[in-house]
Design a protein around this motif. Structure first.
Motif, PDB file in Angstrom:
ATOM      1  N   UNK A   1       0.983  -1.199   0.112  1.00 21.98           N
ATOM      2  CA  UNK A   1       0.056   0.036  -0.316  1.00 21.98           C
ATOM      3  C   UNK A   1       0.947   1.478  -0.060  1.00 21.98           C
ATOM      4  N   UNK A   2       0.406   2.388  -0.887  1.00 22.57           N
ATOM      5  CA  UNK A   2       1.238   3.670  -0.839  1.00 22.57           C
ATOM      6  C   UNK A   2       1.009   4.095   0.212  1.00 22.57           C
ATOM      7  N   UNK A   3       1.988   5.140   0.668  1.00 24.84           N
ATOM      8  CA  UNK A   3       2.154   5.879   2.074  1.00 24.84           C
ATOM      9  C   UNK A   3       0.935   6.857   1.883  1.00 24.84           C
ATOM     10  N   UNK A   4       0.817   7.242   0.584  1.00 23.84           N
ATOM     11  CA  UNK A   4      -0.493   8.421   0.367  1.00 23.84           C
ATOM     12  C   UNK A   4      -1.896   7.753   0.848  1.00 23.84           C
ATOM     13  N   UNK A   5      -2.026   6.706   0.595  1.00 23.00           N
ATOM     14  CA  UNK A   5      -3.355   5.805   0.777  1.00 23.00           C
ATOM     15  C   UNK A   5      -3.333   5.534   1.977  1.00 23.00           C
ATOM     16  N   UNK A   6      -2.306   5.248   2.779  1.00 22.74           N
ATOM     17  CA  UNK A   6      -2.334   5.039   4.209  1.00 22.74           C
ATOM     18  C   UNK A   6      -2.835   6.127   4.916  1.00 22.74           C
ATOM     19  N   UNK A   7      -2.508   7.443   4.654  1.00 17.06           N
ATOM     20  CA  UNK A   7      -2.777   8.624   5.223  1.00 17.06           C
ATOM     21  C   UNK A   7      -4.276   8.991   5.182  1.00 17.06           C
ATOM     22  N   UNK A   8      -4.578   8.633   4.025  1.00 17.01           N
ATOM     23  CA  UNK A   8      -5.958   8.803   3.736  1.00 17.01           C
ATOM     24  C   UNK A   8      -6.951   7.761   4.436  1.00 17.01           C
ATOM     25  N   UNK A   9      -6.630   6.746   4.565  1.00 15.17           N
ATOM     26  CA  UNK A   9      -7.390   5.649   5.173  1.00 15.17           C
ATOM     27  C   UNK A   9      -7.194   6.098   6.940  1.00 15.17           C
ATOM     28  N   UNK A  10      -6.046   6.399   7.297  1.00 15.44           N
ATOM     29  CA  UNK A  10      -6.206   6.968   8.578  1.00 15.44           C
ATOM     30  C   UNK A  10      -7.179   8.099   8.920  1.00 15.44           C
ATOM     31  N   UNK A  11      -6.852   9.000   8.080  1.00 14.52           N
ATOM     32  CA  UNK A  11      -8.043  10.266   8.152  1.00 14.52           C
ATOM     33  C   UNK A  11      -9.148   9.928   8.157  1.00 14.52           C
ATOM     34  N   UNK A  12      -9.618   9.056   7.099  1.00 12.50           N
ATOM     35  CA  UNK A  12     -10.879   8.591   7.065  1.00 12.50           C
ATOM     36  C   UNK A  12     -11.431   7.827   8.445  1.00 12.50           C
ATOM     37  N   UNK A  13     -10.636   6.960   8.965  1.00 16.91           N
ATOM     38  CA  UNK A  13     -10.939   6.172  10.118  1.00 16.91           C
ATOM     39  C   UNK A  13     -11.297   7.210  11.431  1.00 16.91           C
ATOM     40  N   UNK A  14     -10.703   8.339  11.344  1.00 14.88           N
ATOM     41  CA  UNK A  14     -10.623   9.429  12.403  1.00 14.88           C
ATOM     42  C   UNK A  14     -11.674  10.513  12.035  1.00 14.88           C
ATOM     43  N   UNK A  15     -12.555  10.530  11.054  1.00 14.12           N
ATOM     44  CA  UNK A  15     -13.098  11.542  10.438  1.00 14.12           C
ATOM     45  C   UNK A  15     -14.251  11.673  11.467  1.00 14.12           C
ATOM     46  N   UNK A  16     -15.040  10.593  11.711  1.00 15.82           N
ATOM     47  CA  UNK A  16     -16.336  10.699  12.420  1.00 15.82           C
ATOM     48  C   UNK A  16     -15.882  10.988  13.949  1.00 15.82           C
ATOM     49  N   UNK A  17     -14.778  10.486  14.541  1.00 15.10           N
ATOM     50  CA  UNK A  17     -14.389  10.976  15.772  1.00 15.10           C
ATOM     51  C   UNK A  17     -13.996  12.456  15.896  1.00 15.10           C
ATOM     52  N   UNK A  18     -13.490  12.740  15.046  1.00 13.35           N
ATOM     53  CA  UNK A  18     -13.276  14.358  14.684  1.00 13.35           C
ATOM     54  C   UNK A  18     -14.231  15.075  14.809  1.00 13.35           C
ATOM     55  N   UNK A  19     -15.344  14.756  13.755  1.00 10.72           N
ATOM     56  CA  UNK A  19     -16.550  15.477  13.725  1.00 10.72           C
ATOM     57  C   UNK A  19     -17.349  15.457  15.177  1.00 10.72           C
ATOM     58  N   UNK A  20     -17.355  14.501  15.688  1.00 10.56           N
ATOM     59  CA  UNK A  20     -17.896  14.298  17.030  1.00 10.56           C
ATOM     60  C   UNK A  20     -17.412  15.304  18.159  1.00 10.56           C
ATOM     61  N   UNK A  21     -16.037  15.221  17.949  1.00 12.65           N
ATOM     62  CA  UNK A  21     -15.255  16.074  19.066  1.00 12.65           C
ATOM     63  C   UNK A  21     -15.689  17.602  18.758  1.00 12.65           C
ATOM     64  N   UNK A  22     -15.364  17.922  17.594  1.00 11.98           N
ATOM     65  CA  UNK A  22     -15.850  19.510  17.264  1.00 11.98           C
ATOM     66  C   UNK A  22     -17.104  19.686  17.429  1.00 11.98           C
ATOM     67  N   UNK A  23     -17.947  18.931  17.110  1.00  9.95           N
ATOM     68  CA  UNK A  23     -19.564  19.222  17.572  1.00  9.95           C
ATOM     69  C   UNK A  23     -19.741  19.311  18.969  1.00  9.95           C
ATOM     70  N   UNK A  24     -19.041  18.425  19.977  1.00 13.10           N
ATOM     71  CA  UNK A  24     -19.434  18.476  21.287  1.00 13.10           C
ATOM     72  C   UNK A  24     -18.502  19.735  21.710  1.00 13.10           C
ATOM     73  N   UNK A  25     -17.500  20.247  21.203  1.00 15.68           N
ATOM     74  CA  UNK A  25     -16.774  21.272  21.912  1.00 15.68           C
ATOM     75  C   UNK A  25     -17.495  22.893  21.459  1.00 15.68           C
ATOM     76  N   UNK A  26     -17.907  22.660  20.238  1.00 14.85           N
ATOM     77  CA  UNK A  26     -19.020  23.677  19.853  1.00 14.85           C
ATOM     78  C   UNK A  26     -19.953  24.031  20.519  1.00 14.85           C
ATOM     79  N   UNK A  27     -20.745  22.894  20.831  1.00 13.58           N
ATOM     80  CA  UNK A  27     -21.966  22.843  21.654  1.00 13.58           C
ATOM     81  C   UNK A  27     -21.765  23.498  22.891  1.00 13.58           C
ATOM     82  N   UNK A  28     -20.621  23.040  23.433  1.00 16.25           N
ATOM     83  CA  UNK A  28     -20.515  23.594  24.863  1.00 16.25           C
ATOM     84  C   UNK A  28     -20.194  25.159  24.796  1.00 16.25           C
ATOM     85  N   UNK A  29     -19.272  25.600  24.009  1.00 16.74           N
ATOM     86  CA  UNK A  29     -18.885  26.874  23.881  1.00 16.74           C
ATOM     87  C   UNK A  29     -20.255  27.694  23.484  1.00 16.74           C
ATOM     88  N   UNK A  30     -21.122  27.396  22.562  1.00 19.47           N
ATOM     89  CA  UNK A  30     -22.449  27.949  22.415  1.00 19.47           C
ATOM     90  C   UNK A  30     -23.236  27.910  23.522  1.00 19.47           C
TER      91      UNK A  30
END
Length: 105
Positions: free
Chosen positions: A1-30
């Motif tokens: 597997x190419x390194x570029x694809x590896x980075x994309x797979x990692x990013x996709x795996x964490x995407x929903x976690x990142x979205x959730x974390x951002x939503x939670x922090x924004x909600x608390x701030x608002x």
């Protein structure tokens, strides 16, 4: 597997976690800003009254909104969606690889 694809797979795996974390922090701030507007500033600078008045015009006419707003319960829903994954820092890929390989040792 190419390194570029590896980075994309990692990013996709964490995407929903990142979205959730951002939503939670924004909600608390608002939520904190709304509470501050109710308790410290005693003013509806978000203009929530417009939405309440549109949905409940007859009730609104009987209220002193400034007094009611201080104790109003505001329901808040925050959803974050990351549209695209990418690298802004041109050296970020190199920095990530160095950090990743250092971590693997």
């Amino acid at each position: 597997m190419r390194r570029d694809k590896f980075l994309i797979i990692i990013a996709e795996d964490y995407k929903s976690n990142i979205e959730s974390e951002i939503s939670q922090r924004l909600k608390e701030d608002i939520k904190n800003i709304i509470l501050k507007s109710q308790s410290e500033f005693n003013t509806d600078f978000f203009n929530f009254y417009k939405y309440f008045r549109a949905q409940h015009p007859y009730i609104f006419k009987t209220l002193d909104w400034n007094e009611e707003y201080k104790n109003a319960e505001i329901n808040l829903n925050v959803e974050t969606r990351i549209e695209r994954l990418g690298i802004i820092d041109m050296n970020a890929k190199k920095k990530f690889q160095e950090a990743f390989y250092e971590y693997k040792k």
